[in-house]
Design a protein around this motif. Structure first.
Motif, PDB file in Angstrom:
ATOM      1  N   ILE A 269       0.841  -1.203   0.000  1.00  0.00           N
ATOM      2  CA  ILE A 269       0.000   0.000   0.000  1.00  0.00           C
ATOM      3  C   ILE A 269       0.870   1.244   0.000  1.00  0.00           C
ATOM      4  CG2 ILE A 269      -1.662   1.330   1.374  1.00  0.00           C
ATOM      5  CD1 ILE A 269      -2.903  -1.344   2.202  1.00  0.00           C
ATOM      6  N   GLY A 270       2.002   1.191   0.710  1.00  0.00           N
ATOM      7  CA  GLY A 270       2.924   2.323   0.725  1.00  0.00           C
ATOM      8  C   GLY A 270       3.465   2.661  -0.646  1.00  0.00           C
ATOM      9  N   VAL A 271       3.840   1.642  -1.410  1.00  0.00           N
ATOM     10  CA  VAL A 271       4.334   1.882  -2.770  1.00  0.00           C
ATOM     11  C   VAL A 271       3.249   2.518  -3.623  1.00  0.00           C
ATOM     12  CG1 VAL A 271       5.107   0.720  -4.880  1.00  0.00           C
ATOM     13  CG2 VAL A 271       6.114   0.103  -2.697  1.00  0.00           C
ATOM     14  N   LEU A 272       2.023   2.033  -3.485  1.00  0.00           N
ATOM     15  CA  LEU A 272       0.921   2.603  -4.264  1.00  0.00           C
ATOM     16  C   LEU A 272       0.603   4.033  -3.821  1.00  0.00           C
ATOM     17  CD1 LEU A 272      -1.378  -0.538  -4.408  1.00  0.00           C
ATOM     18  CD2 LEU A 272       0.170   0.316  -6.172  1.00  0.00           C
ATOM     19  N   MET A 273       0.679   4.313  -2.527  1.00  0.00           N
ATOM     20  CA  MET A 273       0.413   5.667  -2.033  1.00  0.00           C
ATOM     21  C   MET A 273       1.495   6.650  -2.477  1.00  0.00           C
ATOM     22  SD  MET A 273      -2.310   6.074  -0.505  1.00  0.00           S
ATOM     23  CE  MET A 273      -3.421   5.791   0.789  1.00  0.00           C
ATOM     24  N   ILE A 274       2.723   6.185  -2.519  1.00  0.00           N
ATOM     25  CA  ILE A 274       3.818   7.050  -2.961  1.00  0.00           C
ATOM     26  C   ILE A 274       3.598   7.490  -4.403  1.00  0.00           C
ATOM     27  CG2 ILE A 274       6.285   7.026  -3.541  1.00  0.00           C
ATOM     28  CD1 ILE A 274       6.679   5.372  -0.971  1.00  0.00           C
ATOM     29  N   ARG A 275       3.059   6.608  -5.208  1.00  0.00           N
ATOM     30  CA  ARG A 275       2.790   6.965  -6.609  1.00  0.00           C
ATOM     31  C   ARG A 275       1.643   7.958  -6.753  1.00  0.00           C
ATOM     32  NH1 ARG A 275       3.133   1.074  -9.477  1.00  0.00           N
ATOM     33  NH2 ARG A 275       5.356   0.781  -9.171  1.00  0.00           N
TER      34      ARG A 275
ATOM     35  N   ALA B  51       0.545  11.585   4.599  1.00  0.00           N
ATOM     36  CA  ALA B  51      -0.494  11.068   5.495  1.00  0.00           C
ATOM     37  C   ALA B  51      -0.281   9.581   5.781  1.00  0.00           C
ATOM     38  CB  ALA B  51      -1.873  11.307   4.887  1.00  0.00           C
ATOM     39  N   TYR B  52       0.084   8.812   4.761  1.00  0.00           N
ATOM     40  CA  TYR B  52       0.312   7.383   4.964  1.00  0.00           C
ATOM     41  C   TYR B  52       1.551   7.140   5.819  1.00  0.00           C
ATOM     42  CZ  TYR B  52       0.665   2.421   4.133  1.00  0.00           C
ATOM     43  OH  TYR B  52       0.738   1.065   4.315  1.00  0.00           O
ATOM     44  N   LEU B  53       2.591   7.934   5.603  1.00  0.00           N
ATOM     45  CA  LEU B  53       3.803   7.781   6.414  1.00  0.00           C
ATOM     46  C   LEU B  53       3.522   8.077   7.887  1.00  0.00           C
ATOM     47  CD1 LEU B  53       6.604   9.303   4.167  1.00  0.00           C
ATOM     48  CD2 LEU B  53       6.091   6.909   4.576  1.00  0.00           C
ATOM     49  N   LEU B  54       2.696   9.069   8.148  1.00  0.00           N
ATOM     50  CA  LEU B  54       2.332   9.355   9.538  1.00  0.00           C
ATOM     51  C   LEU B  54       1.560   8.195  10.159  1.00  0.00           C
ATOM     52  CD1 LEU B  54       1.364  13.122   9.330  1.00  0.00           C
ATOM     53  CD2 LEU B  54       3.298  12.124  10.547  1.00  0.00           C
ATOM     54  N   LEU B  55       0.653   7.603   9.396  1.00  0.00           N
ATOM     55  CA  LEU B  55      -0.098   6.452   9.893  1.00  0.00           C
ATOM     56  C   LEU B  55       0.822   5.276  10.179  1.00  0.00           C
ATOM     57  CD1 LEU B  55      -2.863   5.017  10.425  1.00  0.00           C
ATOM     58  CD2 LEU B  55      -2.730   4.293   8.033  1.00  0.00           C
ATOM     59  N   VAL B  56       1.710   4.963   9.248  1.00  0.00           N
ATOM     60  CA  VAL B  56       2.637   3.842   9.424  1.00  0.00           C
ATOM     61  C   VAL B  56       3.559   4.095  10.609  1.00  0.00           C
ATOM     62  CG1 VAL B  56       4.599   2.678   8.350  1.00  0.00           C
ATOM     63  CG2 VAL B  56       2.518   3.018   7.061  1.00  0.00           C
ATOM     64  N   MET B  57       4.008   5.339  10.755  1.00  0.00           N
ATOM     65  CA  MET B  57       4.887   5.661  11.877  1.00  0.00           C
ATOM     66  C   MET B  57       4.156   5.488  13.213  1.00  0.00           C
ATOM     67  SD  MET B  57       7.013   9.108  12.722  1.00  0.00           S
ATOM     68  CE  MET B  57       5.523  10.047  12.980  1.00  0.00           C
ATOM     69  N   GLN B  58       2.904   5.904  13.283  1.00  0.00           N
ATOM     70  CA  GLN B  58       2.139   5.736  14.522  1.00  0.00           C
ATOM     71  C   GLN B  58       1.949   4.258  14.862  1.00  0.00           C
ATOM     72  OE1 GLN B  58       1.192   8.088  16.705  1.00  0.00           O
ATOM     73  NE2 GLN B  58       2.247   9.556  15.409  1.00  0.00           N
ATOM     74  N   ILE B  59       1.683   3.444  13.860  1.00  0.00           N
ATOM     75  CA  ILE B  59       1.516   2.003  14.085  1.00  0.00           C
ATOM     76  C   ILE B  59       2.817   1.381  14.562  1.00  0.00           C
ATOM     77  CG2 ILE B  59       1.083  -0.203  12.928  1.00  0.00           C
ATOM     78  CD1 ILE B  59      -0.945   1.296  11.167  1.00  0.00           C
ATOM     79  N   SER B  60       3.937   1.761  13.947  1.00  0.00           N
ATOM     80  CA  SER B  60       5.227   1.197  14.336  1.00  0.00           C
ATOM     81  C   SER B  60       5.669   1.678  15.709  1.00  0.00           C
ATOM     82  CB  SER B  60       6.292   1.554  13.297  1.00  0.00           C
ATOM     83  OG  SER B  60       6.050   0.881  12.099  1.00  0.00           O
ATOM     84  N   VAL B  61       5.412   2.929  16.038  1.00  0.00           N
ATOM     85  CA  VAL B  61       5.775   3.435  17.367  1.00  0.00           C
ATOM     86  C   VAL B  61       4.964   2.731  18.445  1.00  0.00           C
ATOM     87  CG1 VAL B  61       5.641   5.487  18.843  1.00  0.00           C
ATOM     88  CG2 VAL B  61       6.667   5.648  16.591  1.00  0.00           C
ATOM     89  N   LEU B  62       3.687   2.529  18.201  1.00  0.00           N
ATOM     90  CA  LEU B  62       2.854   1.800  19.151  1.00  0.00           C
ATOM     91  C   LEU B  62       3.336   0.361  19.303  1.00  0.00           C
ATOM     92  CD1 LEU B  62       0.350   1.941  20.983  1.00  0.00           C
ATOM     93  CD2 LEU B  62      -0.972   1.163  19.020  1.00  0.00           C
ATOM     94  N   GLY B  63       3.707  -0.261  18.198  1.00  0.00           N
ATOM     95  CA  GLY B  63       4.240  -1.622  18.255  1.00  0.00           C
ATOM     96  C   GLY B  63       5.572  -1.689  18.988  1.00  0.00           C
ATOM     97  N   SER B  64       6.412  -0.685  18.779  1.00  0.00           N
ATOM     98  CA  SER B  64       7.693  -0.648  19.472  1.00  0.00           C
ATOM     99  C   SER B  64       7.502  -0.467  20.966  1.00  0.00           C
ATOM    100  CB  SER B  64       8.535   0.512  18.913  1.00  0.00           C
ATOM    101  OG  SER B  64       9.719   0.657  19.658  1.00  0.00           O
ATOM    102  N   LEU B  65       6.569   0.376  21.344  1.00  0.00           N
ATOM    103  CA  LEU B  65       6.270   0.570  22.768  1.00  0.00           C
ATOM    104  C   LEU B  65       5.758  -0.728  23.394  1.00  0.00           C
ATOM    105  CD1 LEU B  65       5.950   2.514  25.200  1.00  0.00           C
ATOM    106  CD2 LEU B  65       3.637   2.928  24.364  1.00  0.00           C
ATOM    107  N   ALA B  66       4.858  -1.406  22.709  1.00  0.00           N
ATOM    108  CA  ALA B  66       4.323  -2.664  23.235  1.00  0.00           C
ATOM    109  C   ALA B  66       5.409  -3.729  23.323  1.00  0.00           C
ATOM    110  CB  ALA B  66       3.182  -3.152  22.344  1.00  0.00           C
TER     111      ALA B  66
END
Length: 190
Positions: free
Chosen positions: A154-160, A168-183
């Motif tokens: 989805i990231g590759v498609l959003m970049i295009r 917006a997609y990078l912010l979403l992915v970053m929030q998901i990864s930060v939450l996962g890293s915290l957990a």
């Protein structure tokens, strides 16, 4: 919590920011036309992947994740104008887990480190979906690979699609990864 609120506020303001796009190579590319043979091949591939996913979930999802990384690399090679955004996508997915390198017991998890990098960006969503279907968190490794592959594709498609959607997609992915890293950090401490 404040970073999630700031990201949401920035995404709300994003449509009014004066970000322009340069002409892309993707727009000059002819549209793909589907033939009956191609549709049958895609349907067969999906059916085989579904059967393999139910029989060998970890192996099949690992192959799908490796294919998504290969598609990501091929996209970076084909579209040099998207390399910076692609590097940002990869950084947003993996860099929240940089603390693992300085972890005291790194020698204990070092053999699984490559697998962790490929599956950890979707750690929390996979655990939540696994809990929804009654699976233990240890049994959802295959799901982390699938969700990471989905994030990359989805990231590759959003970049295009342009810089505003990419941000917006990078912010979403970053929030998901930060939450996962915290957990994951909390699980390592426990």
């Amino acid at each position: 919590m404040w970073s999630a609120i700031a990201s949401a506020a920035f995404c709300l303001v994003l449509p009014w920011l004066p970000i322009t796009t340069k002409s892309s190579i993707d727009t000059s590319r002819p549209k793909m036309r589907f033939s009956l043979r191609l549709l049958l091949a895609i349907t067969t591939a999906i059916a085989v992947a579904t059967a393999l996913l139910t029989k060998f979930p970890l192996f099949t999802s690992g192959v799908i994740c490796a294919g998504a990384y290969a598609y990501f690399i091929a996209s970076c090679v084909r579209n040099p104008q998207h390399r910076m955004a692609s590097a940002a996508l990869l950084a947003c997915m993996i860099l929240p887990y940089a603390w693992v390198v300085s972890y005291k017991e790194l020698d204990r998890i070092l053999p699984a480190f490559a697998l962790m990098i490929s599956g950890m960006p979707a750690f929390v969503p996979a655990a939540l979906i696994g809990q929804l279907f009654g699976q233990n968190m240890r049994d959802t490794t295959w799901l982390t690979f699938l969700l990471t592959a989905m994030e990359l594709t989805i990231g590759v498609l959003m970049i295009r699609l342009g810089p505003k959607r990419t941000i917006a997609y990078l912010l979403l992915v970053m929030q998901i990864s930060v939450l996962g890293s915290l957990a994951f950090h909390m699980l390592c401490l426990a």
